[in-house]
Design a protein around this motif. Structure first.
Motif: not given
Length: 142
Positions: A11-12, A16-19, A43-46
């Motif tokens: 989505x963003x 995944x490793x960055x997250x 909220x996490x996505x924001x």
């Protein structure tokens, strides 16, 4: 909404490793399912989107972590320093634009023969300080 890491990454537009790294560094800490999978709310996505915006303007993860937490000690200082840095960058870019615009129309065959070009090369905005930061100029190229 509670989505898994792969959905958020897609989505963003981050891996995944960055997250996972941001989670480990305490920047955006996801909730966990009973089986240990990371779960992200709206909220996490924001917050992830804010992190990306802050990175685009040159902020480090420790700085971003402070920005995300309003009560964080030093938050105002981090933001003030970043704002100053951006203003200095804007000055350098403006001077570079003025220089290039001048050179395009310069009547001299060699820029080294041009007084205005020489002044640009001596401009404090083009000379780094010892600390590596830059000084804003107070004058323009003719």
């Amino acid at each position: 909404m509670r989505v898994r890491i792969g959905e958020v990454a897609e989505q963003v537009g981050v891996a995944e490793h960055v997250l996972r790294h941001w989670d480990a560094e305490g920047v955006v800490v996801a909730d966990r399912s009973a089986s240990g999978h990371r779960l992200y709310t709206d909220e996490h996505v924001r917050r992830v989107e804010v992190v990306r915006a802050c990175q685009r303007i040159g902020m480090s993860l420790p700085q971003i972590r402070q920005v995300l937490h309003r009560g964080s000690a030093g938050r105002a200082e981090v933001l003030t320093r970043q704002l100053e840095h951006l203003r200095e960058q804007r000055q350098r870019l403006l001077r570079a634009e003025q220089f290039l615009t001048h050179v395009i129309g310069c009547r001299h065959d060699l820029v080294s023969e041009c007084d205005a070009c020489s002044r640009f090369a001596q401009d404090p905005v083009c000379t780094p300080r010892v600390s590596g930061s830059w000084r804003p100029a107070s004058h323009g190229v003719e």
